[in-house]
Design an enzyme around this catalytic site. Structure first.
Site, PDB file in Angstrom:
ATOM      1  N   LYS A   1      -0.216  11.633 -18.302  1.00 25.16           N
ATOM      2  CA  LYS A   1       1.005  11.464 -19.102  1.00 25.16           C
ATOM      3  C   LYS A   1       1.775  12.789 -19.196  1.00 25.16           C
ATOM      4  CE  LYS A   1      -1.242   7.816 -21.783  1.00 25.16           C
ATOM      5  NZ  LYS A   1      -2.094   7.543 -22.949  1.00 25.16           N
TER       6      LYS A   1
ATOM      7  N   THR B   1      -5.073  -7.060 -21.186  1.00 27.56           N
ATOM      8  CA  THR B   1      -4.557  -7.003 -22.565  1.00 27.56           C
ATOM      9  C   THR B   1      -3.040  -6.921 -22.588  1.00 27.56           C
ATOM     10  OG1 THR B   1      -6.508  -5.652 -22.939  1.00 27.56           O
ATOM     11  CG2 THR B   1      -4.965  -5.830 -24.758  1.00 27.56           C
TER      12      THR B   1
ATOM     13  N   ASP C   1      -6.509  11.086 -19.041  1.00 26.34           N
ATOM     14  CA  ASP C   1      -5.427  10.159 -19.382  1.00 26.34           C
ATOM     15  C   ASP C   1      -4.218  10.952 -19.915  1.00 26.34           C
ATOM     16  OD1 ASP C   1      -4.541   7.263 -20.335  1.00 26.34           O
ATOM     17  OD2 ASP C   1      -4.326   8.578 -22.077  1.00 26.34           O
TER      18      ASP C   1
ATOM     19  N   ILE D   1       6.238   3.955 -27.629  1.00 27.63           N
ATOM     20  CA  ILE D   1       7.218   5.014 -27.941  1.00 27.63           C
ATOM     21  C   ILE D   1       8.114   5.256 -26.719  1.00 27.63           C
ATOM     22  CG2 ILE D   1       7.534   7.369 -28.754  1.00 27.63           C
ATOM     23  CD1 ILE D   1       4.662   7.344 -29.743  1.00 27.63           C
TER      24      ILE D   1
HETATM   25  N1  HSE Z   1      -6.625   5.126 -23.494  1.00 36.88           N
HETATM   26  C1  HSE Z   1      -5.301   5.486 -23.862  1.00 36.88           C
HETATM   27  C2  HSE Z   1      -5.308   6.054 -25.255  1.00 36.88           C
HETATM   28  C3  HSE Z   1      -4.319   4.376 -23.811  1.00 36.88           C
HETATM   29  O1  HSE Z   1      -6.354   6.132 -25.906  1.00 36.88           O
HETATM   30  O2  HSE Z   1      -4.256   6.468 -25.715  1.00 36.88           O
HETATM   31  C4  HSE Z   1      -3.850   4.090 -22.441  1.00 36.88           C
HETATM   32  O3  HSE Z   1      -3.258   5.209 -21.865  1.00 36.88           O
END
Ligand code: HSE
Length: 439
Positions: free
Chosen positions: A212, A22, A208, A143
């Protein structure tokens, strides 16, 4: 354009792309469609020489010229000036990036899992090869959080970062909040719309967001922070009832990535965690709806900075990748380099027991004289200060629900207080314990 600005007179840089999913598809489309602007901005013509994919014959978007496709990822990694890694995951991405550095390429990636697991190794390899390492797309999509922390805040001392950095969980919680859906119903909708994967683990269990959060904390506090340093709690246990109760308390429930510096009598270091929390409705993060992301940075001199936007999706994430491409290309032409790893502060990463937060504790109590005094006494005896109390009686029953919001307290003090409450005859049940974040 004057002759000296003519794009055909600019040097050419070879660009290799690893992965055409994507985001990769959008990166390639934009690089080709807007090539003159990229040339003007970077000072170099950017020529895509190859796009490595697993299956060259698979049907794909027509934005990706078929003649660029190859299944030889190593060749793409080692024969270009700039390599854009959009495969994701640890291997083969790590090996390919290391090979690209060794071959003298600057690397641009959006691979949060890889950076959270191997960031120092990648930084060191980039420095050894004297090339750039960029990863704006790894945190919060479009961002510019990485740029803000790595460069804009380089003259300040960041004290905390509070972020909604996972769009999928924010979408699920927002559907539960605005439509009264259960977690399973909201997850199914998120999957139908393509926000959540068929296996939603990485999003709903907080992994995830944790990757981050580790990157954010490393940059904010000039300290190496890996995925294992992040305390993580997901949203599978949040119920429609929890959301209704949050509304009754004037709050929304949000999954927050939290990176805080502590320098007080009890602890010195950084607290790095991801968990759902009640956020007061007036707080800027409470009104972040749908799959949007937002990040609130607090720094000693700057005060509060708020960033808001699309945290995922092909074009928004490609925007972040391409800003890095322009920066890396401009360095090839004009000299200069991306910031190197900054881990000089080397602050201790505090364990979960050192997290200080406010709590909302909901109890079912005997509706008798002195019950509230008993509850208040237990909190006081255990060093937890009460901020507010709300009570609602059950009609026709000698019971009441008491909802207590505390001032900031440690997990240890809170747990001790709750254990003591469970031992009180007048406390019939501890209905829920929620963290409360955001003033
Ligand atoms: N799956 C992540 C989200 C996006 O829902 O923000 C990619 O890090």
């Amino acid at each position: 354009m004057s002759p000296q600005n003519s794009v055909t007179a600019r040097p050419a840089l070879k660009v290799g792309v690893l992965g055409a999913g994507t985001v990769g598809t959008q990166v390639i489309r934009l690089l080709l469609e807007q090539s003159e602007e990229f040339t003007a901005r970077s000072g170099a013509r950017l020529a895509i020489t190859g796009v490595a994919v697993r299956n060259v014959a698979a049907p794909r978007d027509e934005s990706v010229p078929r003649e660029l496709l190859t299944d030889d990822a190593t060749a793409v990694a080692t024969s270009n000036d700039l390599v854009i890694e959009l495969i994701g995951g640890i291997e083969p991405a790590r090996t390919l990036i290391l090979a690209a550095f060794k071959a003298g390429a600057s690397v641009i990636t959006g691979n949060k899992a890889l950076i959270a697991a191997h960031g120092p190794e990648l930084y060191a390899a980039a420095a050894a090869a004297d090339v750039d390492f960029y990863y704006e797309a790894a945190v919060a999509g479009a961002i510019p959080v990485v740029y803000a922390l790595r460069e804009s805040m380089a003259g300040d001392r960041v004290t905390s970062v509070l972020g909604i950095v996972n769009g999928t969980t924010n979408y699920i919680l927002d559907e539960m909040s605005t439509k009264g859906l259960s977690f399973d119903e909201a997850l199914a909708t998120a999957q139908e719309l393509g926000y959540a994967e068929a296996d939603p683990t990485a999003d709903v269990d907080g992994l995830d967001a944790a990757a981050k959060c580790a990157i954010i904390a490393s940059l904010a506090f000039h300290t190496r922070v890996g995925l294992d340093d992040v305390t993580v709690e997901g949203i599978r246990s949040i119920t429609a009832e929890d959301i209704r109760e949050a509304h009754a308390s004037g709050c929304e429930i949000k999954v927050l990535a939290i990176a805080q510096r502590r320098e007080d009598d009890h602890a010195r270091g950084i607290s790095v965690r991801v968990h759902p929390a009640l956020v007061p409705a007036h707080h800027p993060l409470a009104s972040v709806h749908g799959a949007f992301n937002a990040v609130l940075i607090e720094a000693e001199s700057a005060g509060r900075l708020m960033f808001y936007g699309q945290g995922a999706g092909g074009a928004p994430t490609a925007s972040a990748v391409l800003s890095d491409v322009v920066a890396a290309a401009a360095h090839r032409v004009n000299g200069g380099q991306a910031p190197r790893e900054s881990s000089y502060a080397d602050l201790p990463v505090l364990g979960p027991e050192s997290a200080i937060t406010r709590y909302q504790v909901q109890l079912r109590v005997d509706d008798q004289p002195g019950s509230l005094a008993t509850v208040a006494g237990v909190f006081a005896e255990n060093g937890v200060s009460i901020d507010s109390v709300r009570q609602s009686a059950y009609v026709g029953a000698a019971e009441a629900t008491v909802t207590i919001v505390t001032h900031p307290a440690s997990v240890f003090h809170l747990d001790t207080a709750v254990d003591a409450l469970r031992g009180e005859d007048r406390v019939l049940d501890v209905l829920s314990i929620q963290k409360v974040e955001g003033e």
